[in-house]
Design a protein around this motif. Structure first.
Motif, PDB file in Angstrom:
ATOM      1  N   GLY A 112       0.830  -1.203   0.035  1.00 35.48           N
ATOM      2  CA  GLY A 112       0.070   0.277   0.022  1.00 35.48           C
ATOM      3  C   GLY A 112       0.716   1.462   0.107  1.00 35.48           C
ATOM      4  O   GLY A 112       1.897   1.250   0.535  1.00 35.48           O
ATOM      5  N   GLY A 113       0.304   2.438  -0.365  1.00 38.67           N
ATOM      6  CA  GLY A 113       0.713   3.828  -0.350  1.00 38.67           C
ATOM      7  C   GLY A 113      -0.044   4.684   0.329  1.00 38.67           C
ATOM      8  O   GLY A 113      -1.366   4.269   0.336  1.00 38.67           O
ATOM      9  N   ASN A 114       0.484   5.925   0.746  1.00 36.68           N
ATOM     10  CA  ASN A 114      -0.358   6.869   1.218  1.00 36.68           C
ATOM     11  C   ASN A 114       0.350   8.184   1.072  1.00 36.68           C
ATOM     12  O   ASN A 114       0.910   8.865   1.685  1.00 36.68           O
ATOM     13  N   ASN A 115       0.342   8.472  -0.135  1.00 46.30           N
ATOM     14  CA  ASN A 115       1.333   9.245  -0.877  1.00 46.30           C
ATOM     15  C   ASN A 115       0.771  10.819  -0.773  1.00 46.30           C
ATOM     16  O   ASN A 115      -0.226  10.963  -0.993  1.00 46.30           O
ATOM     17  N   ALA A 116       1.701  11.652  -0.622  1.00 50.37           N
ATOM     18  CA  ALA A 116       1.541  12.993  -0.491  1.00 50.37           C
ATOM     19  C   ALA A 116       2.342  13.843  -1.447  1.00 50.37           C
ATOM     20  O   ALA A 116       3.454  13.464  -1.777  1.00 50.37           O
ATOM     21  N   ILE A 117       1.623  14.911  -1.686  1.00 48.79           N
ATOM     22  CA  ILE A 117       2.272  16.205  -2.426  1.00 48.79           C
ATOM     23  C   ILE A 117       2.448  17.220  -1.495  1.00 48.79           C
ATOM     24  O   ILE A 117       1.466  17.751  -0.928  1.00 48.79           O
ATOM     25  N   ILE A 118       3.741  17.572  -1.370  1.00 45.15           N
ATOM     26  CA  ILE A 118       3.918  19.084  -0.597  1.00 45.15           C
ATOM     27  C   ILE A 118       3.510  19.987  -1.589  1.00 45.15           C
ATOM     28  O   ILE A 118       4.510  20.336  -2.656  1.00 45.15           O
ATOM     29  N   VAL A 119       2.902  21.113  -1.280  1.00 46.44           N
ATOM     30  CA  VAL A 119       2.708  22.148  -2.335  1.00 46.44           C
ATOM     31  C   VAL A 119       2.972  23.467  -1.581  1.00 46.44           C
ATOM     32  O   VAL A 119       2.389  23.963  -0.743  1.00 46.44           O
ATOM     33  N   SER A 120       4.240  23.772  -2.120  1.00 43.25           N
ATOM     34  CA  SER A 120       5.047  25.001  -1.584  1.00 43.25           C
ATOM     35  C   SER A 120       4.141  26.364  -1.858  1.00 43.25           C
ATOM     36  O   SER A 120       3.846  26.320  -3.017  1.00 43.25           O
ATOM     37  N   GLN A 121       4.534  27.501  -1.046  1.00 38.30           N
ATOM     38  CA  GLN A 121       4.186  28.673  -1.696  1.00 38.30           C
ATOM     39  C   GLN A 121       5.007  29.221  -2.779  1.00 38.30           C
ATOM     40  O   GLN A 121       4.861  29.994  -3.494  1.00 38.30           O
ATOM     41  N   TYR A 122       6.027  28.397  -2.992  1.00 37.22           N
ATOM     42  CA  TYR A 122       7.169  28.754  -3.918  1.00 37.22           C
ATOM     43  C   TYR A 122       7.151  27.781  -5.086  1.00 37.22           C
ATOM     44  O   TYR A 122       7.942  28.003  -6.177  1.00 37.22           O
ATOM     45  N   GLY A 123       6.050  27.196  -5.229  1.00 38.49           N
ATOM     46  CA  GLY A 123       5.698  26.211  -6.330  1.00 38.49           C
ATOM     47  C   GLY A 123       5.012  26.790  -7.510  1.00 38.49           C
ATOM     48  O   GLY A 123       4.214  27.785  -7.371  1.00 38.49           O
ATOM     49  N   ASN A 124       5.013  26.256  -8.559  1.00 36.28           N
ATOM     50  CA  ASN A 124       4.099  26.678  -9.609  1.00 36.28           C
ATOM     51  C   ASN A 124       2.853  26.085  -9.515  1.00 36.28           C
ATOM     52  O   ASN A 124       2.647  24.776  -9.649  1.00 36.28           O
ATOM     53  N   LEU A 125       1.696  26.944  -9.057  1.00 35.77           N
ATOM     54  CA  LEU A 125       0.755  26.346  -8.547  1.00 35.77           C
ATOM     55  C   LEU A 125      -0.217  25.798  -9.625  1.00 35.77           C
ATOM     56  O   LEU A 125      -1.053  24.801  -9.330  1.00 35.77           O
ATOM     57  N   ASN A 126      -0.189  26.109 -10.886  1.00 32.93           N
ATOM     58  CA  ASN A 126      -0.994  25.484 -11.989  1.00 32.93           C
ATOM     59  C   ASN A 126      -0.383  24.053 -12.180  1.00 32.93           C
ATOM     60  O   ASN A 126      -1.208  23.206 -12.454  1.00 32.93           O
ATOM     61  N   MET A 127       0.983  23.952 -12.021  1.00 31.55           N
ATOM     62  CA  MET A 127       1.471  22.705 -12.265  1.00 31.55           C
ATOM     63  C   MET A 127       0.987  21.751 -11.219  1.00 31.55           C
ATOM     64  O   MET A 127       0.691  20.567 -11.382  1.00 31.55           O
ATOM     65  N   ALA A 128       1.232  22.131 -10.082  1.00 30.00           N
ATOM     66  CA  ALA A 128       0.635  21.605  -8.859  1.00 30.00           C
ATOM     67  C   ALA A 128      -0.899  21.064  -8.851  1.00 30.00           C
ATOM     68  O   ALA A 128      -0.923  19.945  -8.345  1.00 30.00           O
ATOM     69  N   LEU A 129      -1.618  21.977  -9.308  1.00 30.37           N
ATOM     70  CA  LEU A 129      -2.934  21.611  -9.289  1.00 30.37           C
ATOM     71  C   LEU A 129      -3.215  20.525 -10.355  1.00 30.37           C
ATOM     72  O   LEU A 129      -4.053  19.523 -10.292  1.00 30.37           O
ATOM     73  N   ARG A 130      -2.401  20.689 -11.520  1.00 26.89           N
ATOM     74  CA  ARG A 130      -2.653  19.700 -12.619  1.00 26.89           C
ATOM     75  C   ARG A 130      -2.163  17.994 -12.146  1.00 26.89           C
ATOM     76  O   ARG A 130      -2.800  17.117 -12.257  1.00 26.89           O
ATOM     77  N   ALA A 131      -1.026  18.169 -11.550  1.00 21.26           N
ATOM     78  CA  ALA A 131      -0.244  16.934 -10.725  1.00 21.26           C
ATOM     79  C   ALA A 131      -1.355  16.360  -9.746  1.00 21.26           C
ATOM     80  O   ALA A 131      -1.596  15.069  -9.528  1.00 21.26           O
ATOM     81  N   SER A 132      -1.833  17.293  -8.942  1.00 18.09           N
ATOM     82  CA  SER A 132      -2.796  16.674  -7.920  1.00 18.09           C
ATOM     83  C   SER A 132      -3.948  16.082  -8.395  1.00 18.09           C
ATOM     84  O   SER A 132      -4.535  15.044  -7.884  1.00 18.09           O
ATOM     85  N   LEU A 133      -4.481  16.644  -9.413  1.00 14.83           N
ATOM     86  CA  LEU A 133      -5.855  16.256  -9.985  1.00 14.83           C
ATOM     87  C   LEU A 133      -5.442  14.920 -10.545  1.00 14.83           C
ATOM     88  O   LEU A 133      -6.378  13.952 -10.369  1.00 14.83           O
TER      89      LEU A 133
END
Length: 520
Positions: free
Chosen positions: A272-293
């Motif tokens: 099993g996995g319980n995978n997380a993404i850390i979304v930093s205030q220094y990140g590209n939020l559009n990229m982070a949004l697409r990846a999270s989706l």
């Protein structure tokens, strides 16, 4: 959203050799007339019966395992590059059947059409990788402390490799193991999930021509579609099978590890996995949004690498949550064979119940459902397996968050500092895949350092899922510690041997030990 296209379904089933009733075991080129009970396969897309499999029995298992044991004696002595040539042809054969096999994977399991095609492409890619590997099964040479001695190590085949695959990747996981095991000189027995046996049978229907044309010994690639009654602990405790590779839940992995370990056999555990993404205030939020989706809803959240948790810096939390909800509202939910569908059904109604139960626990523990979570109804969703992916605000220490729910539930968690984010990230029992979205090199390098992610896979500015076959795949902690696919994962399928050759007329001992027991 569309209803099932009966003509299209009948066409790809026919091309794959799937009939109304299918035998449940093969030794590669010979199908066994299995006599176990029927195992019907219903599509989660429309609830319709696809076909059934006559399950293998204990007697069938005995026949297959004996053939595999005998075949290993021949297969191990075929030069590795020639074994690689067989794998190359298997890859080409899969290319010919990519569309119908991808369609069956989609229809039987429920993942959307593009993901079904992508899964078959993974099979093709690992075959290509294994062909090159067949000429690169390297050992090392070492300098001896003794004069006129040469030392080196080499790798030998293990024998019969058992592969137990899960429903969410009906065919690719077998290929990750089987193609590598084959070029390493092993033979394979595959036990597929009872939920997706037709996909496994289709794979063997495809490759049997390659095996027959090349006169590959019967028993090199074997399939046993059987129930746990006949293929459970008997398979795991069989001393003729030195290695069992299993993909499944942590609960299953514990049982496999204990049973195989009692006979001092080997395991490759991908759990099993319980995978997380850390979304930093220094990140590209559009990229982070697409990846999270993509990470959260691909395969309807039924990947071991699915994104389960988003750790979002508190200064962007509200903004990112609202953007995520807007994106979820645009998701196209429907029949997996419809090319426009982004989210297909869950694999069965048990998965739907787990989806609903998890939400109830979220609320009980003080969390909040901020979007989705409903089961869809109506003619297009008559199978009862379609849901609206769920987003919830939670705390990382909730008991439900500490577990893996194999469904599209995404947990949103706030953090204030990177130290806190990494601590939260690692504070779960599982350790498979992880990611950070940041353009701050200090943050990204810390995430990849010894004090960063404790997962087997750590990514920067990409999602947690969608791993390439070139890297070793697997994770730490309750994920099991096993590695499959690329890099040097092939070594797990072989036994290592150290060799020392004395080409002198003397017999010096290591460490300068003197042992003069008699005169010449």
């Amino acid at each position: 959203m569309i209803s099932s296209d009966n003509h299209r379904i009948a066409e790809f089933l026919s091309r794959l050799g799937i009939s109304e009733h299918n035998k449940g075991a093969t030794s590669g080129t010979v199908w066994i007339d299995t006599k176990g009970g029927p195992n019907p396969s219903y599509s989660p897309a429309d609830g319709k019966l696809i076909a059934s499999v006559t399950l293998a029995t204990g007697d069938d298992y005995a026949v297959i395992t004996q053939k595999a044991t005998e075949a290993f004696k021949i297969w191990r002595m075929i030069p590795a590059p020639k074994r690689g040539e067989i794998v190359r042809q298997i890859g080409n054969r899969l290319r010919e059947f990519k569309e119908p096999l991808g369609s069956l994977v989609s229809y039987e399991m429920g993942k959307v059409y593009q993901e079904g095609l992508g899964e078959v492409q993974e099979m093709i890619d690992i075959a290509d990788f294994a062909v090159g590997l067949s000429r690169q099964l390297y050992g090392f040479t070492m300098h001896s402390e003794r004069e006129r001695h040469r030392m080196y190590d080499q790798y030998h085949p293990l024998g019969v490799v058992g592969v137990i695959s899960a429903f969410n990747f009906p065919v690719a996981v077998w290929a990750w193991n089987a193609m590598i095991a084959m070029v390493c000189g092993n033979v394979v027995i595959w036990k597929p999930s009872s939920k997706v046996m037709l996909s496994a049978i289709a794979v063997h229907k495809i490759i049997e021509k390659v095996l027959a044309d090349n006169e590959v010994p019967e028993g090199v690639l074997n399939l046993i579609a059987g129930s746990s009654k006949h293929m459970g602990d008997n398979f795991l405790s069989d001393k003729r099978i030195p290695l069992i590779s299993v993909t499944g839940s942590t609960r299953v992995g514990r049982h496999v590890s204990k049973t195989v370990g009692e006979r001092l056999g080997r395991c490759i555990l991908e759990l099993g996995g319980n995978n997380a993404i850390i979304v930093s205030q220094y990140g590209n939020l559009n990229m982070a949004l697409r990846a999270s989706l993509f990470g959260a809803v691909a395969t309807s959240g039924q990947r071991c690498t699915s994104t389960r948790r988003l750790l979002i810096h508190d200064c962007i939390f509200d903004k990112f949550r609202d953007k995520l909800i807007d994106a979820y509202k645009q998701l196209r939910i429907g029949h997996p064979l419809d090319p426009s569908t982004v989210v297909g059904p869950l694999v069965d109604k048990d998965a739907v119940r787990a989806f609903l139960d998890a939400q109830a626990r979220i609320v009980e523990e003080g969390g909040k459902i901020v979007y989705g979570g409903q089961v869809l109804s109506g003619e297009e969703f008559a199978s009862g397996c379609y849901v609206i992916p769920c987003i919830a605000e939670v705390e990382n220490d909730f008991s439900i968050v500490q577990e893996e729910t194999f469904a599209p539930i995404l947990y949103l968690i706030k953090y204030k500092t990177l130290d806190e984010a990494i601590e939260l990230h690692n504070a779960v029992p599982q350790g498979l895949s992880s990611a950070i979205f940041s353009r701050n090199i200090i943050e990204t390098e810390r995430f990849l350092s010894h004090e960063g992610s404790d997962c087997g896979i750590a990514n920067v500015n990409i999602a947690t899922n969608g791993a390439e076959i070139g890297g070793a795949f697997g994770g730490e902690k309750e994920t099991g510690g096993g590695r499959e696919s690329g890099s040097d994962a092939w070594k797990a399928y072989m036994r290592r041997q150290t060799n020392t050759i004395n080409f002198s007329t003397e017999l010096p001992l290591a460490q300068g030990i003197k042992f003069d027991a008699f005169d010449d």
